[in-house]
Motif scaffolding. Structure first.
Motif, PDB file in Angstrom:
ATOM      1  N   TYR A  66      -0.775   7.308   1.213  1.00  0.00           N
ATOM      2  CA  TYR A  66       0.010   6.894   2.357  1.00  0.00           C
ATOM      3  C   TYR A  66       0.792   5.581   1.803  1.00  0.00           C
ATOM      4  O   TYR A  66       0.836   5.178   0.881  1.00  0.00           O
ATOM      5  CB  TYR A  66      -1.085   6.228   3.507  1.00  0.00           C
ATOM      6  CG  TYR A  66      -2.093   5.417   2.499  1.00  0.00           C
ATOM      7  CD1 TYR A  66      -1.885   3.905   2.405  1.00  0.00           C
ATOM      8  CD2 TYR A  66      -3.323   5.798   2.332  1.00  0.00           C
ATOM      9  CE1 TYR A  66      -2.748   3.265   1.901  1.00  0.00           C
ATOM     10  CE2 TYR A  66      -4.454   5.214   1.763  1.00  0.00           C
ATOM     11  CZ  TYR A  66      -4.149   3.847   1.519  1.00  0.00           C
ATOM     12  OH  TYR A  66      -4.991   2.906   0.840  1.00  0.00           O
ATOM     13  N   ALA A  67       1.808   5.331   2.663  1.00  0.00           N
ATOM     14  CA  ALA A  67       2.891   4.529   2.532  1.00  0.00           C
ATOM     15  C   ALA A  67       2.308   3.095   2.516  1.00  0.00           C
ATOM     16  O   ALA A  67       1.308   2.871   3.271  1.00  0.00           O
ATOM     17  CB  ALA A  67       4.148   4.172   3.259  1.00  0.00           C
ATOM     18  N   VAL A  68       2.548   2.010   1.755  1.00  0.00           N
ATOM     19  CA  VAL A  68       2.186   0.675   1.994  1.00  0.00           C
ATOM     20  C   VAL A  68       3.254  -0.282   1.753  1.00  0.00           C
ATOM     21  O   VAL A  68       4.050  -0.231   1.205  1.00  0.00           O
ATOM     22  CB  VAL A  68       1.304   0.342   0.703  1.00  0.00           C
ATOM     23  CG1 VAL A  68       0.616  -1.169   0.764  1.00  0.00           C
ATOM     24  CG2 VAL A  68      -0.017   1.313   0.755  1.00  0.00           C
ATOM     25  N   ASN A  72      10.239   1.135   3.793  1.00  0.00           N
ATOM     26  CA  ASN A  72      10.151   1.955   2.739  1.00  0.00           C
ATOM     27  C   ASN A  72      10.092   3.632   3.249  1.00  0.00           C
ATOM     28  O   ASN A  72       9.352   4.352   2.510  1.00  0.00           O
ATOM     29  CB  ASN A  72       8.761   1.621   1.934  1.00  0.00           C
ATOM     30  CG  ASN A  72       7.208   1.728   2.798  1.00  0.00           C
ATOM     31  OD1 ASN A  72       7.618   1.999   4.017  1.00  0.00           O
ATOM     32  ND2 ASN A  72       6.463   1.296   2.251  1.00  0.00           N
ATOM     33  N   TYR A  75       5.066   4.536   7.003  1.00  0.00           N
ATOM     34  CA  TYR A  75       4.215   3.773   8.008  1.00  0.00           C
ATOM     35  C   TYR A  75       3.160   3.022   7.141  1.00  0.00           C
ATOM     36  O   TYR A  75       1.928   3.286   7.109  1.00  0.00           O
ATOM     37  CB  TYR A  75       3.508   4.543   8.916  1.00  0.00           C
ATOM     38  CG  TYR A  75       4.599   5.250  10.055  1.00  0.00           C
ATOM     39  CD1 TYR A  75       4.775   4.540  11.115  1.00  0.00           C
ATOM     40  CD2 TYR A  75       5.020   6.400   9.650  1.00  0.00           C
ATOM     41  CE1 TYR A  75       5.763   4.962  12.044  1.00  0.00           C
ATOM     42  CE2 TYR A  75       6.130   6.908  10.728  1.00  0.00           C
ATOM     43  CZ  TYR A  75       6.335   6.085  11.710  1.00  0.00           C
ATOM     44  OH  TYR A  75       7.103   6.720  12.514  1.00  0.00           O
ATOM     45  N   GLY A  76       3.612   1.925   6.608  1.00  0.00           N
ATOM     46  CA  GLY A  76       2.883   1.020   5.629  1.00  0.00           C
ATOM     47  C   GLY A  76       2.314  -0.126   5.997  1.00  0.00           C
ATOM     48  O   GLY A  76       1.760  -1.082   5.450  1.00  0.00           O
ATOM     49  N   TRP A  98       1.789  -6.828  -1.335  1.00  0.00           N
ATOM     50  CA  TRP A  98       0.944  -5.638  -0.634  1.00  0.00           C
ATOM     51  C   TRP A  98      -0.011  -5.132  -1.355  1.00  0.00           C
ATOM     52  O   TRP A  98      -0.443  -3.941  -1.445  1.00  0.00           O
ATOM     53  CB  TRP A  98       1.981  -4.529  -0.159  1.00  0.00           C
ATOM     54  CG  TRP A  98       3.116  -5.128   0.772  1.00  0.00           C
ATOM     55  CD1 TRP A  98       4.524  -5.392   0.227  1.00  0.00           C
ATOM     56  CD2 TRP A  98       2.861  -5.153   2.169  1.00  0.00           C
ATOM     57  NE1 TRP A  98       5.153  -5.787   1.508  1.00  0.00           N
ATOM     58  CE2 TRP A  98       4.371  -5.483   2.606  1.00  0.00           C
ATOM     59  CE3 TRP A  98       1.999  -5.092   2.935  1.00  0.00           C
ATOM     60  CZ2 TRP A  98       4.778  -5.860   4.081  1.00  0.00           C
ATOM     61  CZ3 TRP A  98       2.381  -5.422   4.140  1.00  0.00           C
ATOM     62  CH2 TRP A  98       3.659  -5.557   4.818  1.00  0.00           C
ATOM     63  N   THR A 104      -5.795  -0.948   3.438  1.00  0.00           N
ATOM     64  CA  THR A 104      -5.626   0.744   3.919  1.00  0.00           C
ATOM     65  C   THR A 104      -5.458   0.734   5.261  1.00  0.00           C
ATOM     66  O   THR A 104      -5.680  -0.106   6.261  1.00  0.00           O
ATOM     67  CB  THR A 104      -6.988   1.408   3.140  1.00  0.00           C
ATOM     68  OG1 THR A 104      -7.902   1.400   4.288  1.00  0.00           O
ATOM     69  CG2 THR A 104      -7.285   0.854   2.024  1.00  0.00           C
ATOM     70  N   MET A 127      -1.412   2.894  11.392  1.00  0.00           N
ATOM     71  CA  MET A 127      -0.329   2.731  10.742  1.00  0.00           C
ATOM     72  C   MET A 127       0.811   2.415  11.452  1.00  0.00           C
ATOM     73  O   MET A 127       1.304   3.195  12.302  1.00  0.00           O
ATOM     74  CB  MET A 127      -0.112   4.290   9.914  1.00  0.00           C
ATOM     75  CG  MET A 127      -1.561   4.535   9.338  1.00  0.00           C
ATOM     76  SD  MET A 127      -1.449   6.314   8.480  1.00  0.00           S
ATOM     77  CE  MET A 127      -0.482   5.739   6.879  1.00  0.00           C
ATOM     78  N   SER A 129       5.436   0.765  11.528  1.00  0.00           N
ATOM     79  CA  SER A 129       6.443   0.798  10.644  1.00  0.00           C
ATOM     80  C   SER A 129       7.404  -0.560  10.716  1.00  0.00           C
ATOM     81  O   SER A 129       7.346  -0.853  11.831  1.00  0.00           O
ATOM     82  CB  SER A 129       7.302   2.012  10.455  1.00  0.00           C
ATOM     83  OG  SER A 129       7.984   1.991  11.875  1.00  0.00           O
ATOM     84  N   CYS A 143      -0.860  10.801   5.794  1.00  0.00           N
ATOM     85  CA  CYS A 143      -1.897  10.293   4.720  1.00  0.00           C
ATOM     86  C   CYS A 143      -2.591  11.861   4.373  1.00  0.00           C
ATOM     87  O   CYS A 143      -2.407  12.699   5.082  1.00  0.00           O
ATOM     88  CB  CYS A 143      -2.848   9.493   5.138  1.00  0.00           C
ATOM     89  SG  CYS A 143      -3.829   9.678   6.622  1.00  0.00           S
TER      90      CYS A 143
END
Length: 326
Positions: A66-68, A72, A75-76, A98, A104, A127, A129, A143
């Motif tokens: 998953y994005a963090v 970026n 959806y972090g 981050w 998570t 999640m 953005s 994810c």
């Protein structure tokens, strides 16, 4: 960069609408599933997801890929964990780091409306953005979820209390339930340490049903793995010489000439021979010495010892408890 704190407040203020954002599940392996989304029919982007992920017959043990963070193309932003693990600089309004591993998408179980969390049969993921120049795409993967090998079904639904799916204008989308089945195809032969050699040979044979058993009582509880199901017939007496899988005519004899004929027709054959051995004739479930013959004197000896025996209490009868551990 946008100021994080002020934008988070509005993530889950929304109003209802018909579902036009779909959730898609892709099986990566018997224990891993990718959760994707598709909002290509929308005029705007999804701002945030609040989803319940549940499994049948096992537990959820991990989440990854998953994005963090913000800006970026993903959806972090994880609202349920943001205040717990992320520090915002009070002067600049920017996130200082981050990198906390506890940050998570899985909402803690004490979050209102959240499921039990990792190690249980259900998790809630949140999640969102935030971006200046790098928005998320209208479709993609959120994810991946890892499940315990016993899980046979995984489903994803919107979490109503946490907001379902929220668009950038604050309106809500309610996703249709998405499920994926057969995460771990069920076997009828036990795949545990005490059966390891037999299981490997059973797989080489193509998983013949005649090696399996119809009754769960025939397999000790410690040998019923998550991939074992007892929904086949014909193998209850196979390891005692019943190569045909049925009693002889009306006599009730489980081991007789029909079984002898099958053994004779496969004498000295191997698993990968030409032609290959009929696995039902492989009574001992092992090759003869180092030669590799799967049907030979050891199988004939078992058949002879049980000649004309019926289902019943040993030694006069056959218990129907095949297969047996090595």
């Amino acid at each position: 960069m946008r100021r994080i704190a002020s934008i988070l407040i509005g993530f889950f203020l929304c109003e209802s609408a018909w579902a036009t954002v779909t959730i898609a599940l892709t099986k990566i392996s018997d224990t891993k599933v990718a959760i994707g989304y598709n909002a290509t029919t929308e005029l705007q982007l999804v701002r945030a997801f609040a989803l319940d992920v549940t499994v049948t017959g096992g537990t959820i043990v991990g989440i990854a890929d998953y994005a963090v963070g913000d800006d970026n193309n993903g959806y972090g932003i994880f609202p349920a964990n943001f205040n717990r693990y992320i520090t915002v600089n009070p002067t600049t309004g920017e996130v200082e780091s981050w990198d906390d591993p506890n940050y998570t998408p899985v909402a803690p179980p004490d979050t209102p409306g959240a499921l039990g969390g990792l190690g249980t049969n259900g998790i809630t993921i949140e999640m969102g953005s935030l971006y200046d120049t790098n928005p998320p795409p209208k479709s993609g993967v959120l994810c991946t979820i890892t499940v315990h090998p016993c899980a046979t079904k995984l489903c994803v639904n919107g979490n109503v209390i946490r907001g379902n799916i929220v668009m950038e204008d604050g309106s809500e989308r309610v996703p249709v339930e998405a499920c994926i089945f057969d995460l771990c195809p069920l076997d009828c032969f036990p795949n545990t340490a005490r059966y390891a050699i037999q299981y490997a040979d059973w797989v080489m044979y193509g998983k013949p049903k005649c090696w399996c058993n119809a009754a769960s009582i025939s397999i000790p509880p410690e040998d019923i793995s998550c991939t074992t199901t007892m929904n086949y017939t014909a193998g209850d007496y196979q390891c005692d010489g019943d190569a045909s899988g049925k009693p002889y005519l009306t006599t009730g004899w489980r081991v007789y000439t029909d079984d002898l004929n099958i053994i004779a027709a496969n004498w000295k054959r191997k698993i990968s021979g030409t032609p290959p051995a009929n696995p039902c004739a492989d009574i001992s479930h092992k090759g003869y010495l180092t030669i590799g013959w799967r049907v030979y004197t050891d199988d004939l000896g078992i058949l002879a010892a049980n000649w004309k025996k019926k289902a019943g209490t040993p030694p006069a009868g056959l218990a129907g408890n095949c297969p047996r551990p090595e």
